[in-house]
Design a protein around this motif. Structure first.
Motif, PDB file in Angstrom:
ATOM      1  N   HIS A   1       0.794  -1.235   0.000  1.00 25.34           N
ATOM      2  CA  HIS A   1       0.000   0.000   0.000  1.00 25.34           C
ATOM      3  C   HIS A   1       0.827   1.287   0.000  1.00 25.34           C
ATOM      4  O   HIS A   1       0.445   2.263   0.655  1.00 25.34           O
ATOM      5  CB  HIS A   1      -0.992   0.014   1.169  1.00 25.34           C
ATOM      6  N   ILE A   2       1.994   1.274  -0.665  1.00 26.93           N
ATOM      7  CA  ILE A   2       2.688   2.538  -0.924  1.00 26.93           C
ATOM      8  C   ILE A   2       3.104   2.531  -2.397  1.00 26.93           C
ATOM      9  O   ILE A   2       3.132   1.468  -3.024  1.00 26.93           O
ATOM     10  CB  ILE A   2       3.927   2.778  -0.015  1.00 26.93           C
ATOM     11  N   PRO A   3       3.403   3.704  -2.980  1.00 26.99           N
ATOM     12  CA  PRO A   3       3.813   3.716  -4.382  1.00 26.99           C
ATOM     13  C   PRO A   3       5.004   2.781  -4.591  1.00 26.99           C
ATOM     14  O   PRO A   3       5.949   2.794  -3.794  1.00 26.99           O
ATOM     15  CB  PRO A   3       4.221   5.169  -4.626  1.00 26.99           C
ATOM     16  N   CYS A   4       4.933   1.969  -5.605  1.00 26.50           N
ATOM     17  CA  CYS A   4       6.064   1.072  -5.834  1.00 26.50           C
ATOM     18  C   CYS A   4       6.254   0.831  -7.320  1.00 26.50           C
ATOM     19  O   CYS A   4       5.347   1.088  -8.122  1.00 26.50           O
ATOM     20  CB  CYS A   4       5.897  -0.232  -5.076  1.00 26.50           C
ATOM     21  N   PHE A   5       7.446   0.390  -7.654  1.00 27.71           N
ATOM     22  CA  PHE A   5       7.713   0.094  -9.059  1.00 27.71           C
ATOM     23  C   PHE A   5       8.570  -1.150  -9.172  1.00 27.71           C
ATOM     24  O   PHE A   5       9.277  -1.539  -8.244  1.00 27.71           O
ATOM     25  CB  PHE A   5       8.340   1.288  -9.783  1.00 27.71           C
ATOM     26  N   ALA A   6       8.452  -1.762 -10.348  1.00 28.56           N
ATOM     27  CA  ALA A   6       9.233  -2.969 -10.633  1.00 28.56           C
ATOM     28  C   ALA A   6       9.769  -2.829 -12.043  1.00 28.56           C
ATOM     29  O   ALA A   6       9.159  -2.165 -12.883  1.00 28.56           O
ATOM     30  CB  ALA A   6       8.336  -4.195 -10.543  1.00 28.56           C
ATOM     31  N   ASP A   7      10.911  -3.433 -12.287  1.00 28.52           N
ATOM     32  CA  ASP A   7      11.423  -3.402 -13.655  1.00 28.52           C
ATOM     33  C   ASP A   7      11.672  -4.818 -14.130  1.00 28.52           C
ATOM     34  O   ASP A   7      11.865  -5.741 -13.345  1.00 28.52           O
ATOM     35  CB  ASP A   7      12.713  -2.587 -13.754  1.00 28.52           C
ATOM     36  N   ASP A   8      11.614  -4.972 -15.417  1.00 33.66           N
ATOM     37  CA  ASP A   8      11.973  -6.256 -16.009  1.00 33.66           C
ATOM     38  C   ASP A   8      12.749  -5.948 -17.290  1.00 33.66           C
ATOM     39  O   ASP A   8      12.388  -5.030 -18.028  1.00 33.66           O
ATOM     40  CB  ASP A   8      10.731  -7.085 -16.316  1.00 33.66           C
ATOM     41  N   THR A   9      13.819  -6.683 -17.479  1.00 37.40           N
ATOM     42  CA  THR A   9      14.727  -6.376 -18.586  1.00 37.40           C
ATOM     43  C   THR A   9      15.011  -7.630 -19.387  1.00 37.40           C
ATOM     44  O   THR A   9      15.038  -8.729 -18.839  1.00 37.40           O
ATOM     45  CB  THR A   9      16.061  -5.832 -18.019  1.00 37.40           C
ATOM     46  N   GLY A  10      15.232  -7.459 -20.660  1.00 38.83           N
ATOM     47  CA  GLY A  10      15.673  -8.576 -21.479  1.00 38.83           C
ATOM     48  C   GLY A  10      16.703  -8.114 -22.492  1.00 38.83           C
ATOM     49  O   GLY A  10      16.694  -6.961 -22.925  1.00 38.83           O
ATOM     50  N   LEU A  11      17.603  -9.012 -22.839  1.00 35.79           N
ATOM     51  CA  LEU A  11      18.527  -8.787 -23.942  1.00 35.79           C
ATOM     52  C   LEU A  11      17.897  -9.462 -25.156  1.00 35.79           C
ATOM     53  O   LEU A  11      17.578 -10.657 -25.095  1.00 35.79           O
ATOM     54  CB  LEU A  11      19.887  -9.422 -23.631  1.00 35.79           C
ATOM     55  N   VAL A  12      17.688  -8.686 -26.218  1.00 39.23           N
ATOM     56  CA  VAL A  12      17.008  -9.230 -27.400  1.00 39.23           C
ATOM     57  C   VAL A  12      17.999  -9.286 -28.555  1.00 39.23           C
ATOM     58  O   VAL A  12      18.627  -8.275 -28.886  1.00 39.23           O
ATOM     59  CB  VAL A  12      15.792  -8.341 -27.781  1.00 39.23           C
ATOM     60  N   ILE A  13      18.151 -10.472 -29.141  1.00 41.93           N
ATOM     61  CA  ILE A  13      19.082 -10.647 -30.261  1.00 41.93           C
ATOM     62  C   ILE A  13      18.268 -11.109 -31.471  1.00 41.93           C
ATOM     63  O   ILE A  13      17.842 -12.280 -31.540  1.00 41.93           O
ATOM     64  CB  ILE A  13      20.189 -11.669 -29.905  1.00 41.93           C
ATOM     65  N   PRO A  14      18.016 -10.186 -32.419  1.00 45.66           N
ATOM     66  CA  PRO A  14      17.133 -10.526 -33.540  1.00 45.66           C
ATOM     67  C   PRO A  14      17.602 -11.756 -34.325  1.00 45.66           C
ATOM     68  O   PRO A  14      16.768 -12.577 -34.721  1.00 45.66           O
ATOM     69  CB  PRO A  14      17.152  -9.252 -34.391  1.00 45.66           C
ATOM     70  N   SER A  15      18.915 -11.944 -34.510  1.00 44.45           N
ATOM     71  CA  SER A  15      19.352 -13.100 -35.308  1.00 44.45           C
ATOM     72  C   SER A  15      19.186 -14.424 -34.557  1.00 44.45           C
ATOM     73  O   SER A  15      19.342 -15.497 -35.137  1.00 44.45           O
ATOM     74  CB  SER A  15      20.796 -12.929 -35.777  1.00 44.45           C
ATOM     75  N   LEU A  16      18.855 -14.352 -33.277  1.00 44.00           N
ATOM     76  CA  LEU A  16      18.505 -15.574 -32.521  1.00 44.00           C
ATOM     77  C   LEU A  16      17.000 -15.576 -32.244  1.00 44.00           C
ATOM     78  O   LEU A  16      16.555 -16.041 -31.181  1.00 44.00           O
ATOM     79  CB  LEU A  16      19.283 -15.640 -31.197  1.00 44.00           C
ATOM     80  N   SER A  17      16.246 -15.022 -33.163  1.00 39.67           N
ATOM     81  CA  SER A  17      14.785 -14.957 -33.032  1.00 39.67           C
ATOM     82  C   SER A  17      14.335 -14.273 -31.738  1.00 39.67           C
ATOM     83  O   SER A  17      13.323 -14.661 -31.142  1.00 39.67           O
ATOM     84  CB  SER A  17      14.167 -16.361 -33.087  1.00 39.67           C
ATOM     85  N   GLY A  18      15.111 -13.302 -31.285  1.00 38.46           N
ATOM     86  CA  GLY A  18      14.704 -12.542 -30.097  1.00 38.46           C
ATOM     87  C   GLY A  18      15.223 -13.097 -28.782  1.00 38.46           C
ATOM     88  O   GLY A  18      15.015 -12.499 -27.727  1.00 38.46           O
ATOM     89  N   GLU A  19      15.900 -14.240 -28.818  1.00 36.56           N
ATOM     90  CA  GLU A  19      16.472 -14.788 -27.571  1.00 36.56           C
ATOM     91  C   GLU A  19      17.596 -13.880 -27.084  1.00 36.56           C
ATOM     92  O   GLU A  19      18.172 -13.160 -27.891  1.00 36.56           O
ATOM     93  CB  GLU A  19      17.064 -16.189 -27.831  1.00 36.56           C
TER      94      GLU A  19
END
Ligand code: IMP
Length: 193
Positions: free
Chosen positions: A61-79
């Motif tokens: 019950h207080i302002p909060c934030f979360a982050d999520d990150t990914g490394l995207v490699i197009p030649s590996l279909s986004g993996e």
């Protein structure tokens, strides 16, 4: 204003504390002795960020934030994408993850990649989403000891250095997380003034 950050990653906490402007105080899970597992079961980066922020907001019950990150490699279909943390297995080992990327890219000419961060901010009973992205390339060997995760193999565009060869100021100025945070703080300044 106090903002609770849904992460126990010390590197990220330090990065974000350095970026947040005066007037905002970041509170970590450790500081409030929150040790429960935060669910992260979505198959998208945005979905995970929203899930983590709303889970914590419901409990605290207080302002909060979360982050999520990914490394995207197009030649590996986004993996490795949404699976960046556990790309080489549930041991979540950064060296194993980087080795797997390097192995898969061994014969690839296209070594373009980008980091994307989605921050979900839960404030005043609503979720707001902010995205930050940095493009670059994956080099063929690890360089540098700073940062974390895939930093030693990622060279952002316009630089000769990997993220792991930069100090945190230099990385924060251009990083995916820095850019997403800049958008979030701009929004917070608007709603708190
Ligand atoms: P998270 O969703 O922010 O925990 O990030 C998932 C995974 O992406 C992490 O376990 C790291 O492997 C990688 N990652 C996240 N942020 C960074 C970064 O700034 N540099 C390098 N790798 C990162």
């Amino acid at each position: 204003m106090k903002l609770l950050f849904a992460s126990s990653n010390e590197h990220k906490i330090a990065e974000i504390k350095a970026i947040l402007p005066p007037g905002f105080q970041l509170i970590s899970l450790k500081e409030i002795q929150f040790h429960d597992e935060i669910p992260e079961t979505s198959d998208t980066i945005e979905g995970n960020a929203i899930q983590k922020a709303t889970f914590l907001a419901d409990k605290m019950h207080i302002p909060c934030f979360a982050d999520d990150t990914g490394l995207v490699i197009p030649s590996l279909s986004g993996e490795p994408g949404v699976y960046s943390a556990r790309y080489a297995g549930t041991q979540r080992n950064p060296d194993d993850n980087m080795n797997l990327v390097l192995e898969k890219l061994k014969d690839q000419v296209n070594r373009n990649a980008y980091f994307t961060t989605v921050i979900a901010l839960y404030i005043n009973h609503k979720v707001h989403v902010f995205e930050g992205r940095i493009d670059g390339i994956i080099i063929s060997e690890k360089r540098g000891n700073n940062g974390f995760g895939y930093d030693p193999i990622f060279v952002p565009e316009g630089s000769e250095k990997t993220f792991a060869e930069m100090d945190s100021d230099e990385k924060n100025k251009m990083s995916h997380r820095g850019r997403a945070l800049a958008k979030m703080t701009a929004y917070l300044k608007l709603v708190t003034h």
